[in-house]
Design an enzyme around this catalytic site. Structure first.
Site, mmCIF file in Angstrom:
data_model
loop_
_atom_site.group_PDB
_atom_site.id
_atom_site.type_symbol
_atom_site.label_atom_id
_atom_site.label_comp_id
_atom_site.label_asym_id
_atom_site.label_seq_id
_atom_site.Cartn_x
_atom_site.Cartn_y
_atom_site.Cartn_z
ATOM 1 N N TRP A 39 0.830 -1.206 0.000
ATOM 2 C CA TRP A 39 0.000 0.000 0.000
ATOM 3 C C TRP A 39 0.863 1.253 0.000
ATOM 4 O O TRP A 39 1.921 1.311 0.619
ATOM 5 C CB TRP A 39 -0.900 0.002 1.234
ATOM 6 C CG TRP A 39 -1.512 1.326 1.544
ATOM 7 C CD1 TRP A 39 -0.990 2.321 2.320
ATOM 8 C CD2 TRP A 39 -2.767 1.810 1.064
ATOM 9 N NE1 TRP A 39 -1.853 3.395 2.360
ATOM 10 C CE2 TRP A 39 -2.952 3.102 1.597
ATOM 11 C CE3 TRP A 39 -3.759 1.269 0.239
ATOM 12 C CZ2 TRP A 39 -4.083 3.869 1.331
ATOM 13 C CZ3 TRP A 39 -4.890 2.028 -0.025
ATOM 14 C CH2 TRP A 39 -5.039 3.307 0.521
ATOM 15 N N ASN A 53 0.259 5.746 0.163
ATOM 16 C CA ASN A 53 -0.551 6.956 0.038
ATOM 17 C C ASN A 53 0.330 8.204 0.110
ATOM 18 O O ASN A 53 1.311 8.258 -0.629
ATOM 19 C CB ASN A 53 -1.775 6.974 0.963
ATOM 20 C CG ASN A 53 -1.532 6.956 2.447
ATOM 21 O OD1 ASN A 53 -1.147 5.921 3.003
ATOM 22 N ND2 ASN A 53 -1.800 8.057 3.123
ATOM 23 N N ASP A 54 0.032 9.193 0.926
ATOM 24 C CA ASP A 54 0.618 10.530 0.817
ATOM 25 C C ASP A 54 2.132 10.536 0.542
ATOM 26 O O ASP A 54 2.903 9.868 1.237
ATOM 27 C CB ASP A 54 0.424 11.295 2.126
ATOM 28 C CG ASP A 54 -1.014 11.386 2.565
ATOM 29 O OD1 ASP A 54 -1.898 10.864 1.872
ATOM 30 O OD2 ASP A 54 -1.250 11.975 3.639
ATOM 31 N N PHE A 88 3.161 9.040 10.492
ATOM 32 C CA PHE A 88 2.304 9.754 9.561
ATOM 33 C C PHE A 88 3.133 10.754 8.738
ATOM 34 O O PHE A 88 4.356 10.801 8.824
ATOM 35 C CB PHE A 88 1.183 10.459 10.316
ATOM 36 C CG PHE A 88 -0.001 9.576 10.651
ATOM 37 C CD1 PHE A 88 0.084 8.190 10.625
ATOM 38 C CD2 PHE A 88 -1.222 10.135 11.000
ATOM 39 C CE1 PHE A 88 -1.005 7.383 10.930
ATOM 40 C CE2 PHE A 88 -2.315 9.348 11.309
ATOM 41 C CZ PHE A 88 -2.217 7.974 11.276
ATOM 42 N N GLU A 107 -5.579 18.704 5.583
ATOM 43 C CA GLU A 107 -4.398 17.863 5.715
ATOM 44 C C GLU A 107 -3.285 18.380 4.810
ATOM 45 O O GLU A 107 -3.497 19.219 3.931
ATOM 46 C CB GLU A 107 -4.722 16.406 5.340
ATOM 47 C CG GLU A 107 -5.709 15.730 6.259
ATOM 48 C CD GLU A 107 -5.848 14.251 5.986
ATOM 49 O OE1 GLU A 107 -5.758 13.462 6.938
ATOM 50 O OE2 GLU A 107 -6.049 13.875 4.807
#
Length: 502
Positions: free
Chosen positions: A24, A26-27, A83, A209
């Site tokens: 996976w 993402n950002d 994060f 965000e």
């Protein structure tokens, strides 16, 4: 581009875009150009292809097109998930993490503390440092360095500010559910002082965000600068789901003042189309810029997915690609300052596949017209249209007569559309099949489009990058046709060229 062979079971692996090998993504995080190498860190689940166990994955490139995947850079553990955040080159060793001859790279990231840790349920900002150019990282023993006691304080973007008030580090982060950007100051990256905040303003239909703040010259004039504040949000985009907006204004080292705010406080839903969007498509999110890019270029990349269906897209064993890297600039358009975007990598370095295709001055009559010799699944398409009396006209890519992705102009509405209702697999989530729209007007009587087609996406740049739409698509491998079409009349294709890539 990744060095992974496409197989039948991996039909959608992109050729022009980065995707992790089998996990996976993402950002984008920690974007930096250092020692001749572009570093792309990103949110990554090292143990699967759905969101979770967030750590920083890592890839590098020298040309922004061909990427090499490396082992996980900063890993989650029993206390925290890692994060989003950023990386800076601390060339003066203000942090003290470096040695006499080796200044450090410093990552500033959000610690999402787990239950059972010393800060259960809290999001706070932490540091890690690297002395080998960004390949291995050591977490700072004094973490976290900024803790507001908040469950939604995240996504620090840090840069070096030099102004009348001195030289220091600035952190731009968000209180996500308050629709607020917060600004901090530090001299050593360890001790931080709150400076100011910005927001709520404009789009507030979802959590704020992944902020970013940087100066850009107006119309290329280095003596005439404005500051651009990026704020991504989920949901609340112009075509539903995840999206990114921007504000243009001034930053004095303490406070950002917007000159482009449409609505103060919570958004007016009726004015959503008036806000300044990074991209009008469904699949361009968490976009942030690279630190220290050569020649003061401002280069950005986004996550090519949407939280509405992110965990469900039909790719395996990987899930989610990144967008192409874009160079952004600030131009005066009809008296207003607007961000303009162009693909940054030199695509001439890619291996072309087969002959190119071109045509000029062709009238498109009512209906769909297949272009023999233009078919392909990885290509760049440059075209110019002049409107006639058609209600809509445009191009269909990745088509086979039954399915295809329609990219069209509706002159009366002043809009460009991407219609992916018949683009291929769409039934994996109820909100995926869509017609997405963006405003567009003629320039000198024509519409200029550049479209990058890949195995699972289209990225559309209208009027030399004044408007963009980024969309995932999942066509069958046999769908490679290209067609022109018109509805309810005629239009003119002034010119069209197709470059095929392997």
């Amino acid at each position: 581009m990744t060095a992974v062979t496409t197989t039948t079971a991996d039909t959608f692996r992109p050729a022009l875009h980065y995707a992790a090998r089998n996990t996976w993504l993402n950002d984008p995080n920690g974007l930096i150009h250092h020692a001749g190498v572009y570093h792309l860190y990103y949110q990554n689940n090292p143990f699967g292809n759905v969101h979770g166990n967030l750590s920083w994955g890592h890839a590098t490139s020298t040309d922004l097109l061909t990427w090499t995947e490396h082992p996980v850079a900063i890993a989650c553990d029993d206390d925290e998930e890692i994060f989003s955040g950023s990386v800076v080159f601390d060339k003066l060793n203000t942090s003290g993490f470096g040695t006499g001859t080796t200044p450090p790279l410093v990552a500033i990231y959000t610690s999402a503390y787990r239950q059972g840790s010393a800060h259960p349920g809290i999001q706070a900002q932490s540091l890690a440092y690297s002395l080998d150019g960004g390949y291995t990282w050591i977490k700072y023993s004094g973490n976290p360095v900024v803790d507001r006691g908040s469950a939604n304080f995240r996504d620090p973007k840090v840069f070096r500010y030099d102004g009348d008030g001195g030289s220091y580090w600035v952190m731009v982060a968000v209180e996500a559910q308050d629709f607020k950007v917060v600004f901090y100051k530090s001299h050593d990256l360890k001790s931080w002082e709150l400076l100011s905040s910005f927001g709520p303003a404009n789009a507030t239909g979802g959590e704020w965000e992944c902020p970013d703040l940087f100066p850009l010259p107006i119309d290329g004039d280095p003596d005439n600068l404005k500051w651009v504040l990026i704020v991504n949000l989920n949901p609340g985009g112009p075509n539903n789901g995840s999206a990114g907006q921007y504000f243009v204004g001034n930053f004095d080292g303490t406070k950002f003042t917007s000159a482009s705010t449409v609505t103060e406080g919570l958004q007016d839903p009726a004015r959503l189309a008036e806000y300044q969007w990074l991209d009008w498509g469904r699949d361009y999110y968490a976009a942030v810029s690279f630190s220290d890019a050569p020649d003061n270029r401002r280069l950005m990349i986004g996550w090519m997915n949407n939280w509405e269906y992110a965990n469900k897209i039909p790719t395996s064993p990987w899930r989610s690609p990144m967008s192409l890297v874009r160079e952004v600039s600030l131009r005066t358009i009809e008296g207003n300052l607007r961000m303009v975007q162009q693909v940054a990598g030199d695509l001439t370095s890619l291996r072309e596949k087969g002959p190119s295709f071109s045509l000029e001055a062709v009238e498109i009559s009512d209906g769909q017209h297949v272009l023999d010799g233009a078919a392909g699944s990885v290509q760049r398409i440059d075209l110019s249209f002049a409107p006639g009396n058609a209600e809509e006209f445009g191009i269909v890519v990745r088509g086979n007569g039954v399915e295809g992705t329609r990219i069209g102009i509706r002159p009366t509405e002043g809009s460009i559309i991407v219609d992916r209702r018949e683009s291929g697999q769409t039934d994996f989530h109820g909100s995926f099949a869509s017609i997405d729209t963006a405003p567009i007007q003629t320039r000198n009587g024509s519409y200029e489009l550049t479209i990058f087609v890949d195995r699972c996406s289209v990225e559309v740049f209208g009027q030399e990058g004044q408007v963009t739409l980024t969309e995932l698509i999942f066509p069958s491998s046999s769908s490679s046709g290209v067609s022109l079409y018109a509805v309810g009349g005629t239009a003119i294709a002034n010119k069209l060229s197709v470059t095929q890539y392997a």
